[in-house]
Design an enzyme around this catalytic site. Structure first.
Site, mmCIF file in Angstrom:
data_model
loop_
_atom_site.group_PDB
_atom_site.id
_atom_site.type_symbol
_atom_site.label_atom_id
_atom_site.label_comp_id
_atom_site.label_asym_id
_atom_site.label_seq_id
_atom_site.Cartn_x
_atom_site.Cartn_y
_atom_site.Cartn_z
ATOM 1 N N HIS A 127 0.839 -1.210 0.000
ATOM 2 C CA HIS A 127 0.000 0.000 0.000
ATOM 3 C C HIS A 127 0.874 1.260 0.000
ATOM 4 C CE1 HIS A 127 -3.123 2.887 1.057
ATOM 5 N NE2 HIS A 127 -2.292 3.333 1.983
ATOM 6 N N HIS B 58 1.399 5.065 -2.444
ATOM 7 C CA HIS B 58 1.655 6.463 -2.068
ATOM 8 C C HIS B 58 2.877 7.092 -2.730
ATOM 9 C CE1 HIS B 58 -1.259 7.358 1.119
ATOM 10 N NE2 HIS B 58 -1.141 6.095 1.510
ATOM 11 N N GLU C 36 -6.064 9.301 -0.120
ATOM 12 C CA GLU C 36 -6.399 7.873 -0.106
ATOM 13 C C GLU C 36 -7.429 7.468 -1.169
ATOM 14 O OE1 GLU C 36 -4.849 5.574 1.399
ATOM 15 O OE2 GLU C 36 -3.801 6.553 3.066
ATOM 16 N N SER D 28 -4.188 0.536 -4.508
ATOM 17 C CA SER D 28 -3.656 -0.699 -3.916
ATOM 18 C C SER D 28 -4.753 -1.733 -3.664
ATOM 19 C CB SER D 28 -2.868 -0.383 -2.629
ATOM 20 O OG SER D 28 -3.631 0.397 -1.730
HETATM 21 FE FE LIG Z 1 -2.435 5.181 2.960
#
Ligand SMILES: [Fe+2]
Length: 296
Positions: free
Chosen positions: A135, A140, A183, A202
């Site tokens: 993730h 990110h 997010e 993700s």
């Molecule tokens: Fe995150």
């Protein structure tokens, strides 16, 4: 001296699964990854790249290439940092799991992005409740190469430190902004809506759901509206917010949020799935499959 970093995960208690926090900054113990870990990375990487080819934001896919991320092996933080420091002055640091809020904000405010060193187990390929290496790194890190987004992340960290000093309500208001942008954000590109949110890229299921399902709302970005909107932590989002550009995000976060917190404290929060008259509606969700309660 160089003890193996811990793998800090949610713990099962009689109250269910509870998060555990850690503040340690650790070296990525790259040589300890097993063949199975590299294979899990490869499976996840290949699967998501295929799904994201015409769904993720252009920069996201291009930047993964610029970083040299491949399915061949779990990337080394040191290698990624060589590219990242030169491009935007950000740096990845290894962590053992979830950070306390203030620690997390402080890292962002200083252009340090915490990346969990460990990867989910094969039985967690489709779902894991907490951020792991996949993730954090796959999701990110790519946009930290974009100068405007990189500035937005630093500004968010500074805002977080400040909100933490103001109080719990300011903090939960600010958290909604992170949730619906960093997010779970979508961006409008010439060829249609695309994903830039890390929580989406993700996730195999949500990468498809957020763009193709008729169920969720897709609404235009509006800072204060987002700051009032509750969200889901246990299901796909009921609403996604669409930015026009990363510049729009950066500009929206320039003003001091303190008067905004005071103003919003007097207003009701908005349920995750609700549409307001003033919303710019890209798609009005059918609400199919929505749980009636559980917004946080
Ligand atoms: Fe995150």
């Amino acid at each position: 001296m160089n003890a193996q970093p811990r793998r800090v995960e949610h713990q099962q208690t009689d109250k269910g699964s509870v998060p555990v926090y850690t503040t340690a900054v650790v070296e990525q113990p790259w040589s300890t990854y097993k063949t199975e870990d590299h294979a899990t990375w490869a499976t996840l990487f290949r699967r998501q790249r295929e799904i994201l080819e015409n769904r993720a934001a252009r920069e996201f896919l291009d930047n993964q290439r610029k970083f040299g991320m491949t399915p061949d092996a779990i990337p080394k933080f040191d290698d990624l940092n060589k590219v990242l420091r030169k491009a935007t002055g950000w740096e990845l640091i290894g962590v053992e799991g979830l950070l306390p809020e203030l620690t997390f904000f402080d890292h962002l405010a200083n252009r340090r992005f915490p990346v969990t060193w460990w990867l989910r187990r094969p039985d967690q390929i489709d779902y894991i409740s907490e951020p792991d290496l996949f993730h954090d790194l796959f999701g990110h890190v790519p946009l930290l190469l974009n100068p405007v987004f990189a500035d937005y992340m630093e500004a968010y960290g500074c805002g977080g430190v400040k909100a933490h000093g103001i109080g719990a309500e300011a903090l939960s208001t600010l958290t909604r902004l992170y949730w619906y942008t960093v997010e779970f954000g979508l961006i409008k590109q010439d060829d249609g809506l695309r994903i830039y949110g890390s929580g989406i890229v993700s996730s195999k299921g949500e990468s498809i759901h957020c763009l193709e399902s008729p169920a969720p709302n897709r609404l235009g970005f509006d800072l204060e509206r987002i700051m009032r909107t509750r969200y889901r932590i246990d299901t796909y989002q009921k609403t996604y917010f669409v930015i026009d550009s990363y510049e729009q995000l950066m500009k929206a976060t320039e003003p001091d949020f303190t008067p905004i917190y005071t103003r919003l404290a007097k207003q009701e929060s908005i349920p995750a799935g609700q549409i307001l008259q003033a919303d710019k509606v890209y798609h009005q969700g059918t609400g199919e499959g929505w749980a009636n309660d559980g917004d946080v």
